[in-house]
Design an enzyme around this catalytic site. Structure first.
Site, mmCIF file in Angstrom:
data_model
loop_
_atom_site.group_PDB
_atom_site.id
_atom_site.type_symbol
_atom_site.label_atom_id
_atom_site.label_comp_id
_atom_site.label_asym_id
_atom_site.label_seq_id
_atom_site.Cartn_x
_atom_site.Cartn_y
_atom_site.Cartn_z
ATOM 1 N N GLY A 188 -6.334 -6.762 -6.042
ATOM 2 C CA GLY A 188 -6.424 -5.334 -6.330
ATOM 3 C C GLY A 188 -5.100 -4.660 -6.037
ATOM 4 O O GLY A 188 -4.044 -5.277 -6.074
ATOM 5 N N CYS A 189 -5.164 -3.391 -5.722
ATOM 6 C CA CYS A 189 -3.976 -2.583 -5.440
ATOM 7 C C CYS A 189 -3.163 -3.194 -4.301
ATOM 8 O O CYS A 189 -3.700 -3.471 -3.232
ATOM 9 C CB CYS A 189 -4.419 -1.172 -5.070
ATOM 10 S SG CYS A 189 -3.095 -0.129 -4.452
ATOM 11 N N PHE A 190 -1.879 -3.397 -4.524
ATOM 12 C CA PHE A 190 -1.074 -4.021 -3.468
ATOM 13 C C PHE A 190 -0.899 -3.130 -2.248
ATOM 14 O O PHE A 190 -0.609 -3.611 -1.164
ATOM 15 C CB PHE A 190 0.248 -4.586 -3.960
ATOM 16 C CG PHE A 190 1.154 -3.702 -4.773
ATOM 17 C CD1 PHE A 190 1.215 -2.335 -4.645
ATOM 18 C CD2 PHE A 190 2.012 -4.303 -5.695
ATOM 19 C CE1 PHE A 190 2.084 -1.565 -5.395
ATOM 20 C CE2 PHE A 190 2.889 -3.540 -6.454
ATOM 21 C CZ PHE A 190 2.916 -2.162 -6.296
ATOM 22 N N CYS B 207 -3.327 -1.674 -0.726
ATOM 23 C CA CYS B 207 -4.457 -2.050 0.130
ATOM 24 C C CYS B 207 -4.212 -3.386 0.825
ATOM 25 O O CYS B 207 -4.471 -3.537 2.017
ATOM 26 C CB CYS B 207 -5.740 -2.143 -0.693
ATOM 27 S SG CYS B 207 -6.328 -0.569 -1.345
#
Length: 186
Positions: free
Chosen positions: A14-16, A18
């Site tokens: 997912g979003c880096f 996070c």
């Protein structure tokens, strides 16, 4: 840490922002770098990757000391951080750039990644079929400087306070209880 003994791992969940925000909290992790991998565009920018047209995933590459934290422990963290049954998304982040992926550089790493996937599946934590890709790393491109340590620099930014912050708190609770956080965080 003795830099000669460091090993590297690259994965996307997912979003880096996070992923990166929690990995630096672990004992044995020397450094993390947010970036892009798995696509066809040379030197992609964040804006290009966000279109989904480059083929790249948002990833984090970390240097770690296997004498302090094992590959298997890092894989456990990887599967804790995201839902590996969501195809090309994590929560409201949708697109191939948010896919679940583990990149390997050697056949031994590939085998360890495949085994870690089986171990995680066997836990039954997620009810769906795992969609995590296990792919050879051809090229890693570091993301723009403002993405490095983004959450630490911007904890009150709306996405960070709504999504990243709660994930970091959950992570600290779980891994603090297991004694895996850097001593200054316990």
């Amino acid at each position: 840490m003795d830099k000669q003994n460091l090993e590297y791992i690259t994965f996307g969940g997912g979003c880096f922002w996070c992923v990166d925000s929690v990995l630096d909290l672990l004992q044995g992790v020397e450094s993390t770098t947010s970036g892009y991998a798995g696509g066809h565009k040379e030197n992609p920018t964040y804006e290009e990757v966000c279109t989904g047209n480059t083929g790249h995933a948002e990833v984090v590459q970390m240097a770690y000391d296997p004498r302090i934290i094992s590959y298997e422990q890092l894989m456990e963290v990887f599967y804790f951080l995201h839902d590996p049954t969501q195809l090309n998304r994590q929560g409201n982040d949708i697109g191939t750039q948010y896919r679940s992926v583990i990149y390997y550089t050697t056949e031994a790493e590939k085998q360890k990644a495949e085994e870690a996937l089986k171990v995680s599946e066997a836990t039954g934590k997620y009810s769906g079929k795992y969609v995590t890709e296990i792919t050879k790393l051809d090229k890693f491109y570091p993301a723009e400087q403002y993405h490095q340590g983004y959450y630490e620099a911007n904890p009150t930014q709306p996405f960070c306070s709504a999504v990243v912050g709660p994930k970091v708190a959950k992570f600290k609770k779980h891994y603090g209880d297991l004694g895996m956080l850097r001593p200054e965080l316990d």
